[in-house]
Scaffold this active site. Sequence first.
Site, PDB file in Angstrom:
ATOM      1  N   HIS A  10      -1.736   8.087   6.275  1.00 51.58           N
ATOM      2  CA  HIS A  10      -2.101   6.819   5.642  1.00 51.58           C
ATOM      3  C   HIS A  10      -3.497   6.429   6.134  1.00 51.58           C
ATOM      4  CE1 HIS A  10      -1.461   3.175   3.474  1.00 51.58           C
ATOM      5  NE2 HIS A  10      -1.378   2.398   4.537  1.00 51.58           N
ATOM      6  N   HIS A  24      -9.685   2.724   0.778  1.00 50.57           N
ATOM      7  CA  HIS A  24      -8.269   2.409   0.624  1.00 50.57           C
ATOM      8  C   HIS A  24      -8.062   1.901  -0.800  1.00 50.57           C
ATOM      9  CE1 HIS A  24      -4.238   1.341   1.122  1.00 50.57           C
ATOM     10  NE2 HIS A  24      -4.279   0.723   2.297  1.00 50.57           N
ATOM     11  N   CYS A  71       0.818  -1.218   0.000  1.00 55.79           N
ATOM     12  CA  CYS A  71       0.000   0.000   0.000  1.00 55.79           C
ATOM     13  C   CYS A  71       0.851   1.267   0.000  1.00 55.79           C
ATOM     14  CB  CYS A  71      -0.967  -0.027   1.169  1.00 55.79           C
ATOM     15  SG  CYS A  71      -2.052  -1.470   1.087  1.00 55.79           S
TER      16      CYS A  71
END
Lengths: 223, 371
Positions: free
Chosen positions: B266, B301, B138
């Site tokens: 994040h 996400h 990610c």
Amino acid sequence: MSASIVIAGVGCVDATGVSGTGGIDARWDDLGVTPGGTARTYRELCGRPHPNSRRLDLASRALVMAAAATGIERIVPPDARASTALLVESLRGSLETDRRFAASLANEMVDSGAFPYTLSNMGLGEVAIAHDLRGVTMSLSIGPGVDGDAFAEGLRLLEHDGEARFAVVAHLECLETPCAGIAADFAAIVVLLAVAPAARSVLPMPASPAGVFASLASAVREL
Amino acid sequence: MSPVRVSVAGVGLVTALGAGDAALEQIFAGACGITERIHTAGWRAPTRVAAELDREALGGRAPDDPLVPAVVAARAALTAISASRAAIPLVLASTKADLSGLAGAPPGDGFGLHARLADRLVTQLELGGVLACVSAACASGLAALALAARRIATGECERVLVVGVDVLNEFVMAGFGALHALDPQACRPFDASRRGVSLGEGAGAVLLSGVAGESSGVALTGAGGANDAHHALRPSPDGLGLRLAVERALRDACVAAADVDVLHLHGTATPSNDASEARALGDAFGGTTPPAFGSKGQIGHTLGAAGVIESIIACEALRRGVVPRNVGLETPDVDTRLDLTTTPRRLGRARCAVKVAGGFGGVQSALVFEA
């Protein structure tokens, strides 16, 4: 290519066994295991267990064994580990584990243990854990026939990062079961690069990164 | 980073909240694109929601093909300059770039082969070739931007187009579900009630340039990376890896922590990630952080696309001089040194933003953007 960067270690895992400039040289036959080994093989080779031996997929296990075969544990001093970079290149990436996980989607219980290892950077994370390495971490997906992108990127990092003195660079292909016309392929080649004089050179630096992993693996097998 | 100033010359994005400026308007207005699953409803996953792309808005073309949103985002970024595309190479960022093998095609044709998707993108856009395909979980987007900036800084390239993309599929949704990482409802990053991730899909494109005069007014001035060396899936509770990445990025940019005006987080909304991230940033900034916000409570996400899309949002915060609120956040439940916005906040100074990301395998990344 910078003259101040040296090859401090090379480790290879392939269908015949594990070998490297760090002193490990073992054939799967002699270890009594099939190529790739088992959860216990790392301990037998290195004299200590990998913290995650039981859950590693084949590709990650090959990468941690090849890294160990470079002699990294002896070569990289503790104060350099926080900045040691990790890079891997692969054509098929985690295809073997992708297929295993995808097959499990048809089952009632999805293979949750396999899912994280469908990311091609996971093996680097396991190398980082094994040797407490905390530098830049990157996985590169390469095209067919490419060999050396991770090596070249490792050189760039060492030349321009300003902090890292070591870089673990690797070429990984790990397809155990042929599929859709793709032949089985099993090789993990890890090269430990160092900024001189942090480590001594064990093999000459090639003139170009192109084809470097295959040529260094051949050199190690001939040692 | 280098004597060469690496500028953000153009951007493009496609998210569940739309594309381009319209998406940015929605994001800064506090909208949420995480809704009842429609396109993905048939896939097994323990959640009712996802941040799905509007297939109609994308022309209804091959909706599961990551090429479609990637091309839309990339074209938008490329409109910023008139230079020949044939001289611009591509860096692709993705986690599972191409999973077409799951949909019936032979596995070798798909199953996450980044290089194939990159080749298709280069052909479609008539770019100068593939420079690299980055997969760093990610944090792929930030790692790709850092790699591209390094190529410009070393003089190897004048310009690089960085595209981050991932689309939803059963493979990823079932995987996160099996890890018990999905919130059944819309995710709530940093909130006391957070239960996990809401997955999203999208694409982001950033055209980086070292050519004088090619700039949107923001430059990528520093990059830092690290590994937690702690656990394959969970971040280090002490946040050491992310702290190292931020400190390295600030040193690379020759920027002091006190000079940072805004943080883009994040913020996945998993209990462990948010706690670790907050501690890491509190330590990196040596006390209360700059105003901090994330976007996953709005666009989900987006995995390998997240770093690129969210870097664009961080740059937009500098351009507007505004930090949007953290959507889904009501009761912060992390290290109190992280200055999370619960309402939009106007910045007195908007010169420097830090964007962070992390992922499975312990990877951590940070970038510094300066206006």
